[in-house]
Design a protein around this motif. Structure first.
Motif, mmCIF file in Angstrom:
data_model
loop_
_atom_site.group_PDB
_atom_site.id
_atom_site.type_symbol
_atom_site.label_atom_id
_atom_site.label_comp_id
_atom_site.label_asym_id
_atom_site.label_seq_id
_atom_site.Cartn_x
_atom_site.Cartn_y
_atom_site.Cartn_z
ATOM 1 N N THR A 12 0.929 -1.378 0.005
ATOM 2 C CA THR A 12 -0.083 0.102 0.005
ATOM 3 C C THR A 12 0.982 1.255 0.033
ATOM 4 O O THR A 12 1.903 1.364 0.674
ATOM 5 C CB THR A 12 -0.934 -0.101 1.099
ATOM 6 N N SER A 13 0.388 2.310 -0.490
ATOM 7 C CA SER A 13 1.326 3.435 -0.828
ATOM 8 C C SER A 13 1.052 3.953 0.344
ATOM 9 O O SER A 13 0.020 4.041 1.177
ATOM 10 C CB SER A 13 0.802 4.198 -1.946
ATOM 11 N N PHE A 14 2.062 5.019 0.773
ATOM 12 C CA PHE A 14 2.234 5.875 2.012
ATOM 13 C C PHE A 14 0.797 6.790 2.014
ATOM 14 O O PHE A 14 0.121 6.916 3.287
ATOM 15 C CB PHE A 14 3.338 6.642 1.994
ATOM 16 N N LEU A 15 0.493 7.283 1.138
ATOM 17 C CA LEU A 15 -0.989 8.450 1.092
ATOM 18 C C LEU A 15 -2.071 7.533 1.167
ATOM 19 O O LEU A 15 -2.955 8.417 1.452
ATOM 20 C CB LEU A 15 -0.621 9.285 -0.088
ATOM 21 N N SER A 16 -2.211 6.132 0.810
ATOM 22 C CA SER A 16 -3.405 5.565 0.941
ATOM 23 C C SER A 16 -3.722 5.133 2.314
ATOM 24 O O SER A 16 -4.867 4.608 2.529
ATOM 25 C CB SER A 16 -3.321 4.503 0.016
ATOM 26 N N ARG A 17 -2.618 5.145 3.173
ATOM 27 C CA ARG A 17 -2.978 4.890 4.554
ATOM 28 C C ARG A 17 -3.928 5.829 5.132
ATOM 29 O O ARG A 17 -3.961 6.978 5.155
ATOM 30 C CB ARG A 17 -1.658 4.653 5.381
ATOM 31 N N PRO A 18 -4.801 5.174 5.956
ATOM 32 C CA PRO A 18 -5.939 6.110 6.518
ATOM 33 C C PRO A 18 -5.411 7.209 7.688
ATOM 34 O O PRO A 18 -6.017 8.205 7.636
ATOM 35 C CB PRO A 18 -6.964 5.079 7.419
ATOM 36 N N GLY A 19 -4.290 6.868 8.241
ATOM 37 C CA GLY A 19 -3.777 7.716 9.488
ATOM 38 C C GLY A 19 -3.164 8.953 8.678
ATOM 39 O O GLY A 19 -3.247 9.916 9.019
ATOM 40 N N VAL A 20 -2.378 8.580 7.629
ATOM 41 C CA VAL A 20 -1.858 9.488 7.006
ATOM 42 C C VAL A 20 -2.845 10.673 6.216
ATOM 43 O O VAL A 20 -2.750 11.781 6.021
ATOM 44 C CB VAL A 20 -0.790 8.997 5.641
ATOM 45 N N ARG A 21 -3.951 10.005 5.541
ATOM 46 C CA ARG A 21 -4.963 10.651 4.887
ATOM 47 C C ARG A 21 -5.820 11.706 6.104
ATOM 48 O O ARG A 21 -6.076 12.690 5.439
ATOM 49 C CB ARG A 21 -6.016 9.774 4.230
ATOM 50 N N ARG A 22 -5.734 11.400 7.149
ATOM 51 C CA ARG A 22 -6.536 12.206 8.162
ATOM 52 C C ARG A 22 -5.419 13.352 8.503
ATOM 53 O O ARG A 22 -5.943 14.241 8.823
ATOM 54 C CB ARG A 22 -6.908 11.340 9.292
ATOM 55 N N LEU A 23 -4.181 13.055 8.507
ATOM 56 C CA LEU A 23 -3.237 14.075 9.074
ATOM 57 C C LEU A 23 -2.703 14.948 7.914
ATOM 58 O O LEU A 23 -2.303 16.019 8.360
ATOM 59 C CB LEU A 23 -2.117 13.180 9.536
ATOM 60 N N LEU A 24 -2.819 14.524 6.779
ATOM 61 C CA LEU A 24 -2.116 15.336 5.827
ATOM 62 C C LEU A 24 -2.831 16.941 5.706
ATOM 63 O O LEU A 24 -2.229 17.640 5.472
ATOM 64 C CB LEU A 24 -2.263 14.532 4.255
#
Length: 88
Positions: A12-24
């Protein structure tokens, strides 16, 4: 064994992780806000309820931003704890 249950996490790509998508969005908005705050370096007079103080505009903006972040964190924490106590 060739495939384990943890193999899919590696793909899975880094930007598709749920935690990253919420934090970005938080990181992007914070960076823009901090650039705006520190570019405003002029001195201003601010009237509190009774006293009038003179301080750099970046300081006043930083205080307002910090209070907004605290209010947001409090609201998000209350909302998530309220939803977790729903009766089943």
């Amino acid at each position: 064994m060739a495939g384990t249950s943890t193999d899919h996490k590696a793909h899975t790509s880094f930007l598709s992780r749920p935690g990253v998508r919420r934090l970005l969005p938080f990181v992007v908005i914070t960076a823009i806000a901090l650039v705006f705050i520190f570019e405003n370096r002029g001195s201003v007079r601010i009237r509190l309820l009774i006293p009038e103080v003179t301080m750099p505009l970046w300081g006043a903006l930083l205080i307002a931003w910090g209070l907004g972040m605290l209010a947001c964190a409090f609201t998000v924490r209350r909302r998530s704890s309220r939803h977790s106590r729903r009766p089943k």
